[in-house]
Design an enzyme around this catalytic site. Structure first.
Site, PDB file in Angstrom:
ATOM      1  N   GLU A 112      55.634 -10.640 -29.010  1.00 37.94           N
ATOM      2  CA  GLU A 112      55.300  -9.725 -28.125  1.00 37.94           C
ATOM      3  C   GLU A 112      54.303  -8.485 -28.571  1.00 37.94           C
ATOM      4  O   GLU A 112      53.612  -7.828 -28.068  1.00 37.94           O
ATOM      5  CB  GLU A 112      56.278  -9.355 -27.280  1.00 37.94           C
ATOM      6  CG  GLU A 112      56.599 -10.288 -26.036  1.00 37.94           C
ATOM      7  CD  GLU A 112      57.651 -11.217 -26.669  1.00 37.94           C
ATOM      8  OE1 GLU A 112      58.034 -12.388 -25.954  1.00 37.94           O
ATOM      9  OE2 GLU A 112      58.088 -11.323 -27.764  1.00 37.94           O
ATOM     10  N   GLY A 135      55.608 -16.728 -20.511  1.00 43.19           N
ATOM     11  CA  GLY A 135      55.164 -16.156 -19.236  1.00 43.19           C
ATOM     12  C   GLY A 135      53.781 -16.334 -19.088  1.00 43.19           C
ATOM     13  O   GLY A 135      52.876 -16.486 -20.220  1.00 43.19           O
TER      14      GLY A 135
END
Length: 359
Positions: free
Chosen positions: A141, A69
């Protein structure tokens, strides 16, 4: 006049196939909200179009399919906008992930080059997932104070033994053979053959085209590391995982321990709990609902903003996590990420039954 995201997602049909190309090469095809919306609309239209028998997903440029993203936008939104735009982006992105997982037509994801985070979400839930010798697949992440999302804890929870735990906590990028081993991909095709494969899908069904191109992947590394990975990552806490890794003779285990100690302590603990609860939840939709709670909670955390600042904005690579150590992260700190959202919950209806793939 183009609509937002239109030039960032290229759509075309040829013969029996529809082609969707992520087109932000300078940003390594990172996903924006507008791109997610456009992909969702295209898939809905192609599902109803009897002329479209196969959907093929690729990325522009030589570097990869998709790096994830648009985390710069998430950073700015979390820092100054209260996180509302990011929460809406994730709501639509996770719905798209579920749509892809249950898409009724062959969904061929070409996972060439870098495929990370949100890039895994638009590829690894597909029914036909192709990797190459250039593939680098990861859910990195924890390095930005976040946890694997887009169904990542579901996918990694299904990996053999504790391989998924290793990848989720360390964020390690894997090549083709290891992606196949972990269930993140289905087929290896040499990158030089991809243009021919993609073109052939316009003229013949997937089950006829694939055998002409699929080859054996070059050897990976995880299979040889399974013994210590399974033993170390079966521990009940992240602290115990690190302790076990440090006690191993294998140099790679020590390297993994060092990697974990550089990650966000809170993100590590949240990720371990999320992964184990994902295994119990079972259905992808239920896992996505859990991930949405975690993601929304992260928007008001210190570590997400700080992690993106250190890794992407300022690029000093020295995040100042808070709490700074694993020992300082309490059970209450972790449970905050799993708290119900009330009216803001992401509610995804489970599939009526497991889909039988006919190709």
């Amino acid at each position: 006049m183009t609509t937002p995201g239109e030039s960032d997602v290229l759509l075309r049909t040829e013969g029996r196939a529809a082609y969707l190309t992520l087109n932000r090469p300078r940003a390594l095809n990172a996903l924006t909200h507008a791109m997610v919306t456009r992909i969702d609309q295209a898939l809905a239209e192609w599902e109803k179009d009897p002329a479209v028998e196969t959907v093929v997903v690729t990325g522009t440029g030589e570097r990869g399919l998709c790096a994830g993203g648009d985390i710069r936008a998430i950073h700015e939104d979390a820092r100054t906008g209260g996180g509302r735009a990011s929460a809406e982006f994730w709501r639509d992105e996770y719905r798209l992930n579920a749509l892809i997982a249950h898409y009724p037509k062959p969904y061929v994801a070409v996972m060439d080059g870098i495929v990370m985070g949100g890039g895994v979400g638009v590829s690894a839930h597909g029914s036909v997932r192709i990797v190459t010798e250039r593939s680098r697949v990861a859910m990195p992440e924890t390095g930005i104070g976040f946890s694997p999302d887009v169904g990542g804890t579901h996918l990694l929870g299904l990996a053999p033994g504790e391989l998924g735990t290793h990848l989720a906590l360390t964020g390690t990028a894997v090549g083709a053979a290891d992606a196949l081993l972990c269930g993140l991909a289905d087929h290896f095709v040499p990158s030089g053959r991809l243009p021919h494969l993609v073109a052939d899908l316009a003229h013949a069904p997937v089950h006829e085209v694939l055998p002409r191109y699929v080859r054996e992947a070059p050897p990976g590394v995880l299979e040889a590391q399974r013994e210590w990975i399974d033993r170390c990552y079966a521990a009940d806490t992240v602290e115990d995982v690190v302790e076990r890794l440090r006690a191993e003779a294998a140099p790679a285990a020590g390297e993994a321990a060092a990697t974990l100690l550089g990650r966000s302590p809170t993100a590590l603990k949240v990720t371990l709990v999320a992964l184990r609860r994902a295994r119990a939840l079972g259905l992808l939709e239920r896992v996505l609902e859990q991930e949405y709670r975690i993601s929304c909670a992260a928007l008001s955390s210190h570590d997400l903003v700080e992690g993106i600042r250190a890794q992407v904005v300022d690029k000093d690579r020295t995040p100042r996590w808070s709490p700074a150590t694993l020992a300082e992260v309490t059970d209450a700190d972790v449970e905050r990420y799993f708290a119900p959202l009330g009216a803001r919950e992401l509610r995804l209806a489970p599939a009526d039954e497991a889909r039988e793939v006919p190709w």
